[in-house]
Design an enzyme around this catalytic site. Sequence first.
Site, PDB file in Angstrom:
ATOM      1  N   GLU A  22       1.249  -0.947   0.032  1.00 26.66           N
ATOM      2  CA  GLU A  22      -0.026  -0.116   0.265  1.00 26.66           C
ATOM      3  C   GLU A  22       0.990   0.982  -0.248  1.00 26.66           C
ATOM      4  OE1 GLU A  22      -2.802   0.373  -0.411  1.00 26.66           O
ATOM      5  OE2 GLU A  22      -3.418  -1.262  -0.707  1.00 26.66           O
TER       6      GLU A  22
HETATM    7  C1  LIG Z   1       2.976  -9.764   0.231  1.00 26.10           C
HETATM    8  C2  LIG Z   1       3.475  -7.743  -0.766  1.00 26.10           C
HETATM    9  C3  LIG Z   1       1.649  -8.121  -0.963  1.00 26.10           C
HETATM   10  C4  LIG Z   1       1.580  -7.296  -2.264  1.00 26.10           C
HETATM   11  N1  LIG Z   1       0.316  -6.867  -1.854  1.00 26.10           N
HETATM   12  C5  LIG Z   1       0.410  -6.245  -3.792  1.00 26.10           C
HETATM   13  C6  LIG Z   1      -0.828  -6.040  -4.468  1.00 26.10           C
HETATM   14  O1  LIG Z   1      -2.296  -7.030  -3.558  1.00 26.10           O
HETATM   15  N2  LIG Z   1      -1.563  -4.890  -5.368  1.00 26.10           N
HETATM   16  C7  LIG Z   1      -0.351  -5.173  -5.822  1.00 26.10           C
HETATM   17  O2  LIG Z   1      -0.247  -3.780  -6.652  1.00 26.10           O
HETATM   18  N3  LIG Z   1       1.386  -4.431  -5.100  1.00 26.10           N
HETATM   19  C8  LIG Z   1       1.089  -5.375  -4.004  1.00 26.10           C
HETATM   20  N4  LIG Z   1       2.351  -5.746  -3.518  1.00 26.10           N
HETATM   21  C9  LIG Z   1       3.800  -4.372  -4.205  1.00 26.10           C
HETATM   22  C10 LIG Z   1       3.593  -3.534  -2.969  1.00 26.10           C
HETATM   23  O3  LIG Z   1       3.338  -2.573  -3.189  1.00 26.10           O
HETATM   24  C11 LIG Z   1       5.116  -3.088  -2.939  1.00 26.10           C
HETATM   25  O4  LIG Z   1       6.553  -4.465  -3.202  1.00 26.10           O
HETATM   26  C12 LIG Z   1       5.159  -1.165  -3.324  1.00 26.10           C
HETATM   27  O5  LIG Z   1       5.001  -0.330  -3.257  1.00 26.10           O
HETATM   28  C13 LIG Z   1       6.716  -1.125  -3.014  1.00 26.10           C
HETATM   29  O6  LIG Z   1       7.625  -1.326  -4.598  1.00 26.10           O
HETATM   30  P1  LIG Z   1       8.902  -2.147  -5.192  1.00 26.10           P
HETATM   31  O7  LIG Z   1       8.285  -3.738  -4.199  1.00 26.10           O
HETATM   32  O8  LIG Z   1       8.773  -2.602  -6.588  1.00 26.10           O
HETATM   33  O9  LIG Z   1       9.763  -1.224  -4.289  1.00 26.10           O
HETATM   34  P2  LIG Z   1      10.903  -0.253  -4.999  1.00 26.10           P
HETATM   35  O10 LIG Z   1       9.506   0.983  -5.702  1.00 26.10           O
HETATM   36  O11 LIG Z   1      10.783  -0.702  -5.941  1.00 26.10           O
HETATM   37  O12 LIG Z   1      11.202   0.724  -3.683  1.00 26.10           O
HETATM   38  C14 LIG Z   1      12.198  -0.587  -3.178  1.00 26.10           C
HETATM   39  C15 LIG Z   1      13.123   1.364  -1.906  1.00 26.10           C
HETATM   40  O13 LIG Z   1      13.067   2.075  -2.638  1.00 26.10           O
HETATM   41  C16 LIG Z   1      11.904   3.359  -2.164  1.00 26.10           C
HETATM   42  N5  LIG Z   1      11.625   4.241  -2.887  1.00 26.10           N
HETATM   43  C17 LIG Z   1      11.251   4.334  -4.375  1.00 26.10           C
HETATM   44  N6  LIG Z   1      11.154   5.694  -4.633  1.00 26.10           N
HETATM   45  C18 LIG Z   1      11.152   6.311  -4.631  1.00 26.10           C
HETATM   46  C19 LIG Z   1      11.347   7.463  -4.133  1.00 26.10           C
HETATM   47  N7  LIG Z   1      10.443   8.313  -5.134  1.00 26.10           N
HETATM   48  N8  LIG Z   1      11.397   8.416  -2.945  1.00 26.10           N
HETATM   49  C20 LIG Z   1      12.279   7.674  -1.976  1.00 26.10           C
HETATM   50  N9  LIG Z   1      12.238   6.252  -1.522  1.00 26.10           N
HETATM   51  C21 LIG Z   1      11.759   5.824  -2.650  1.00 26.10           C
HETATM   52  C22 LIG Z   1      10.897   2.464  -1.851  1.00 26.10           C
HETATM   53  O14 LIG Z   1      10.541   3.296  -0.166  1.00 26.10           O
HETATM   54  C23 LIG Z   1      11.629   1.296  -1.134  1.00 26.10           C
HETATM   55  O15 LIG Z   1      12.402   1.344   0.754  1.00 26.10           O
HETATM   56  C24 LIG Z   1       2.271  -6.445  -2.595  1.00 26.10           C
HETATM   57  C25 LIG Z   1       3.700  -6.681  -2.019  1.00 26.10           C
HETATM   58  C26 LIG Z   1       4.225  -7.591  -1.012  1.00 26.10           C
HETATM   59  C27 LIG Z   1       5.748  -8.084  -0.786  1.00 26.10           C
END
Ligand SMILES: Cc1cc2nc3c(=O)[nH]c(=O)nc-3n(C[C@H](O)[C@H](O)[C@H](O)COP(=O)(O)OP(=O)(O)OC[C@H]3O[C@@H](n4cnc5c(N)ncnc54)[C@H](O)[C@@H]3O)c2cc1C
Length: 621
Positions: free
Chosen positions: A444
Amino acid sequence: MSNGLVNMRDQSFVLYEQIGIQKLFEKEQFADYSEDVVEMMRNEAEKMAVNVIVPTYAEGDKEGCHIDKDGQVRVPRCYHDAYKKFCQGGWLAPTKSPEVGGQGTPVVVASSCSEMFSAANFAFIMYPGLTLGAAGLIERFGTEELKNKYMYKMYSGEWGGTMCLTEPGAGSDVGALKTTAKRLPDGRYLITGTKSFISSGDQDLTPNIIHPVLARIEGDPPGTGGISIFIVPKYRVNDDGGIGEFNDVRVGNVEHKMGIKGSSTCTLNFGDEGKCIGELLGNERQGIRIMFHMMNEARLEVGVQGLGHASAALEHAVQYAKERIQSVPVWDMKNPDAKAVPIIMHPDVRRDLLWMKAYVEGIRAMNLFTAYCIDMAKVGDTPEERAKYQGFVELLTPVCKAYSSDMACLVTSKAIDVYGGYGYCQEYPVEQYMRDCKISCLYEGTNGIQALDLVGRKLGMNKGANVMNMMGEIDATIKKAKSHGDLAKYAAKLEEAYFAVVDLTMAFAALGKSSGFLIPILNASPYLDIFGDMLLGHFLLQGASIAREKLDGIFAARGADSIGKKRALVHTDPDVAFYEGKIAAAKFFAIEVLTSVKSKCEAIKLGEKTPIEMAIESFAA
Ligand SMILES: Cc1cc2nc3c(=O)[nH]c(=O)nc-3n(C[C@H](O)[C@H](O)[C@H](O)COP(=O)(O)OP(=O)(O)OC[C@H]3O[C@@H](n4cnc5c(N)ncnc54)[C@H](O)[C@@H]3O)c2cc1C
């Protein structure tokens, strides 16, 4: 007696004595509700949580989810019966109106039940939870045709739902998504792309799954402004409402995760064979705007998820500390005949438990207050009142999501400390609480993104009026607590924190318009923590003032006019013990946490930029 999940007495206190949800029952929209009705619901929710959901907790974790040879995802077997009972009990969509299958329950009441369900097994609750969110989007933005086709079956739990935003290259940056939609002559769209980490993406609890999918229509502009949202069923729906042919939505993978193992987290491939059909929800290029409509409630729900984990961890830790006999008391160490005592007698363990209690109760009050604000934003008497409460919702939502989940993880970790080595082993549930809890910091929108939302958008929203209104509430709490002699010292700590946060917020506002704008961005996460500390100080002290007045009333009624008589009542009167506990938690938090808020604010104001100035090479040179 503890149900092992949630302190029902404290929940009642927050609902009736602190927030005063009775005010909602006077509104036309909630005329069917009364304290009796809410109590009946909470009792039923407790039974559902304890008798039906808890038994799936460890078993679901052990069994996890897997894909069958036929490509079908199987969830833990024990979830099936629990899911049926949960839906039959009307727990999937209680806040929705009776016309669509709900019960018109206030959000604050539903959130109090959610706390119990989350504490019982959040991995399980995600299946109905995502269905509710997806159906809610269709209810709000769908055509009558879409509603008739999907929504009713989702609100009843017959069909499941998901939220498909994330892609391998588009996580926090949703605007980078690559999933495409191609217009078809009949007005529908051909969907092609891959979504990752989709919770409940596939499961065998329901015969059909309805996916709201973010995608870009061919030719639409890049970035978030060009995104649309589509309703994509796993199986198409026949004209008679029955399940039709497969809609080319395939599971690529089920993740193996640290926690919430009973919740299926899937990679979904849409349109591998060019046969995935989606229907537009709302208008083209409104996908992000539509998705944002469900964000506040979804993010609050994640805050409540953290709360549930922390609450269950506290309940277990207190029970364990009363039973585990280890070590003689420190004041008897030189006595060779001294007997070992329950570990709750040791100062360090008591400190841990009070630390946990303060956070759990503070987070409970903050989340339930925010849920109440969602209700008041709808049913407030005047446009001004509704706007004020909506302002609280906007401001508090990122804090509920991020602060609650971050602190809940620490609370679950502290519970393991209380258990010692046993806490690290699977014989006790606390290690699972800690593993399961961590996800609430990540999805989220990560907590880092929540902090940017708070600092970059929410502080300045409504020209700062939302913050000022909240500060007005805190100011009232300080004044009230100061009027209670024994709380005045602690009110002064909240006041000091309050002034420091106001000062830092104003400094951020000035920096935001200058070349120093990176300072607020760099310090968004510590700012959110400090803001959360101040809010918790406010909610705890507000509760303590109420408890003080209640105690004074009880003491007067019972003729307890000396310290000795008052102390004696703690052991015999559960209300006295409860209210004393509320005051103790507030006092402890004020000294333990609020005293460092000012120095943290001062540190941020020094404008240190090392993390962004140092060379990337130096991080791991
Ligand atoms: C168990 C699980 C269930 C999930 N369920 C869903 C679901 O139902 N539907 C769905 O759509 N997604 C879902 N997700 C995805 C989840 O919402 C994403 O993992 C999350 O939004 C982060 O994206 P990412 O993993 O690509 O991390 P990234 O976006 O790559 O982020 C990695 C790090 O970089 C930081 N970061 C990235 N951009 C910035 C910025 N501009 N400024 C500062 N910091 C930044 C982040 O805060 C984080 O610390 C789920 C994930 C998991 C693990």
